[in-house]
Design an enzyme around this catalytic site. Structure first.
Site, PDB file in Angstrom:
ATOM      1  N   CYS A 330       1.021  -1.196   0.085  1.00  8.97           N
ATOM      2  CA  CYS A 330      -0.092   0.068   0.028  1.00  8.97           C
ATOM      3  C   CYS A 330       0.840   1.205  -0.066  1.00  8.97           C
ATOM      4  O   CYS A 330       1.510   1.448  -0.900  1.00  8.97           O
ATOM      5  CB  CYS A 330      -1.017   0.029   1.075  1.00  8.97           C
ATOM      6  SG  CYS A 330      -2.365   1.043   0.979  1.00  8.97           S
ATOM      7  N   HIS A 449      -3.569  -5.576   1.078  1.00 10.31           N
ATOM      8  CA  HIS A 449      -3.587  -5.974   2.617  1.00 10.31           C
ATOM      9  C   HIS A 449      -4.138  -7.388   2.834  1.00 10.31           C
ATOM     10  O   HIS A 449      -4.788  -7.932   2.258  1.00 10.31           O
ATOM     11  CB  HIS A 449      -4.367  -4.775   3.457  1.00 10.31           C
ATOM     12  CG  HIS A 449      -3.639  -3.501   3.527  1.00 10.31           C
ATOM     13  ND1 HIS A 449      -2.599  -3.074   4.095  1.00 10.31           N
ATOM     14  CD2 HIS A 449      -4.471  -2.375   2.968  1.00 10.31           C
ATOM     15  CE1 HIS A 449      -2.443  -1.773   3.803  1.00 10.31           C
ATOM     16  NE2 HIS A 449      -3.334  -1.665   3.194  1.00 10.31           N
TER      17      HIS A 449
END
Length: 513
Positions: A330, A449
């Site tokens: 991310c 994630h």
């Protein structure tokens, strides 16, 4: 209508989240349909539900303890700090906007209808709701507009148990002082006190417990020992960040960014035999790492500047040049690119150079990407060839879009769909898919994630690290993470049942309206 009970604390990090989870587990074991609830949570660790809505991970953990799917109803308001004086405000799982602390303080009472709507929906489905407070109910500067402690208890007429942390010292002053600062109506809501994180012989504590009951007029509902559990932590006070582990065969270093988010992504790595996972803030701590992870962050550009100033960026480049694996997730993935641009003032406005290890450019957008994903890793060669075709699952939660620039070599990391399907072996050709992340030699990045939570990928990356060091694959041994979590929740429940007066708890619940 569901019964309710509320856990409040004398301060932050007294263990409210775990006690709520433990109480939820006990009630579930006793045959009740039980759900957690926290009207307002402030945390950088968040989760995306199956509906694509964002909520705090503490309530996800508590939902797991209840044996139910996490729902944004359990956490209708989530605050994600962006600066020391401001946060992104998320209501019912969707971004409302960024607010300074004072602006939100004036605004928050208007969110009571959202809070109550979520709570009433839970009431329709469950027998008991265990509510968690935040911080302390005795924050006298905040009490007039409280929506998360006594304000919440009053809205649903919930009895309260007040928790103090003896490990920090001064627990009797914590509990009595907090009660003294409450109004009479609020004091009446407190039905009992709990001393948490106790170490030692309880008999030594008994004279103090008798005095606490006499001075406060409240029953002591339990003395909970200091528990060594492996359950997802909520915030940056986590003991996971304290590195005192002996070195393993494979050493993994995670950069502890100032605004690190979703560090629970890496908990599963701790369960791999022969692996050491460390959180580091100094460049010197990277020299022996076999893999360096750049985690998610709520402030990508600011945290990249922090790494630049303290020498971590230069150290990462040096280790990458030596062939060490660099893995960005991310915000960490965005940092690894060549450039970051913020045309809409999402973070810091303007643009800045990235670390330059991946040929990508990130542009921050006004809309947040929130989705659960599944897919497969692309065909790999070189150092990551063992990962080829492995199925992955997780979720995306970010404000930027990353695209390949004109220069540099490499390829996308995976092909993913926008939702997790029932058939985990379904091929990508049957779905519309998009490319995710990028790989260039020993550097890779992804927006997904939770990627390490799937056993096949977890073993694949560890086997890759073992092979890079000339070690045999059969030294890698993983655990059944789902079964391991269940064991941890049961261990928590066993301690709560043994050390909390459950007859008193059920009496409180029976007396609740």
């Amino acid at each position: 209508m569901a019964k309710a009970i509320m856990i409040q604390g004398t301060m932050s990090n007294v263990g409210k989240s775990l006690l709520v989870a433990g109480l939820c587990r006990v009630l579930k074991q006793d045959g009740y349909r039980v759900a957690p609830f926290k009207s307002q949570n402030m945390a950088l660790n968040s989760f995306i539900t199956e509906e694509g809505l964002e909520m705090g991970r503490a309530q996800v953990m508590q939902a797991e303890a209840c044996g139910i799917k996490p729902s944004v109803l359990m956490n209708p308001i989530l605050l994600k700090p962006t600066t020391d004086v401001g946060s992104q405000v998320i209501v019912n799982g969707e971004v409302l906007g960024n607010m300074k602390a004072m602006d939100y303080f004036k605004y928050k009472k208007s969110l009571i209808p959202d809070i109550m709507k979520a709570y009433h929906k839970l009431e329709e489905e469950y027998d008991i709701i265990v509510i968690e407070g935040a911080g302390s109910p005795a924050e006298i500067n905040l009490k007039s507009d409280d929506i998360v402690n006594m304000g919440m208890a009053k809205l649903v007429d919930a009895p309260v148990l007040l928790v103090g942390d003896i490990d920090r010292g001064g627990v009797f002053a914590q509990l009595v002082g907090t009660l003294m600062l409450l109004e009479e109506e609020e004091k009446a809501r407190v039905k009992g006190t709990i001393i948490n994180k106790f170490r030692g012989d309880k008999t030594i504590l008994e004279p103090g417990l008798a005095m606490l009951k006499e001075i406060s007029g409240k029953e002591v509902a339990g003395v909970i020992p200091y528990l060594y559990l492996d359950i997802d932590d909520e915030d940056s006070l986590s003991e996971r960040f304290i590195s005192n582990k002996a070195a393993g065969l494979v050493d993994i270093a995670v950069i502890k960014l100032p605004r690190i988010s979703n560090f629970t992504d890496f908990n599963s790595l701790e369960h791999m035999e022969g692996v050491t996972l460390r959180y580091v803030t100094n460049a010197a701590d990277l020299k022996d790492a076999d893999m360096i992870i750049l985690p998610g962050t709520k402030s990508t550009m600011s945290d990249l500047n922090w790494m630049r100033q303290n020498g971590l960026e230069a150290a990462i480049k040096k280790q990458a040049a030596k062939g060490k694996i660099i893995f960005g997730i991310c915000g960490g993935y965005q940092m690894l690119g060549e450039k970051l641009s913020d045309p809409y003032d999402v973070e810091a406005s303007g643009s800045m150079e990235g670390i330059g290890l991946l040929p990508i450019e990130t542009v921050f957008d006004k809309e947040k990407v929130r989705t659960r994903v599944s897919g497969n890793i692309a065909d790999m060669d070189g150092i990551f060839r063992l990962l080829s075709g492995i199925r992955i699952e997780g979720y995306e939660i970010h404000m930027g879009v990353s695209n390949k620039t004109g220069g540099g070599s490499g390829n996308y990391f995976s092909l993913i769909t926008d939702s997790v399907t029932e058939k985990t072996d379904q091929t990508l050709e049957e779905n519309n898919y998009k490319s995710d992340g990028f790989v260039s030699e020993n550097v890779l990045g992804t927006y997904v994630h939770g990627i390490f939570d799937r056993e096949e990928f977890l073993e694949g990356i560890i086997k890759t690290l073992f092979k890079c060091k000339g070690l045999e694959y059969n030294q890698v041994k993983s655990v059944d993470l789902k079964a391991y979590k269940e064991m941890q929740y049961d261990k928590l429940a066993d301690s709560v049942r043994k050390n909390m007066d459950m007859d008193f708890i059920y009496k409180i619940l029976e007396e609740a309206k």
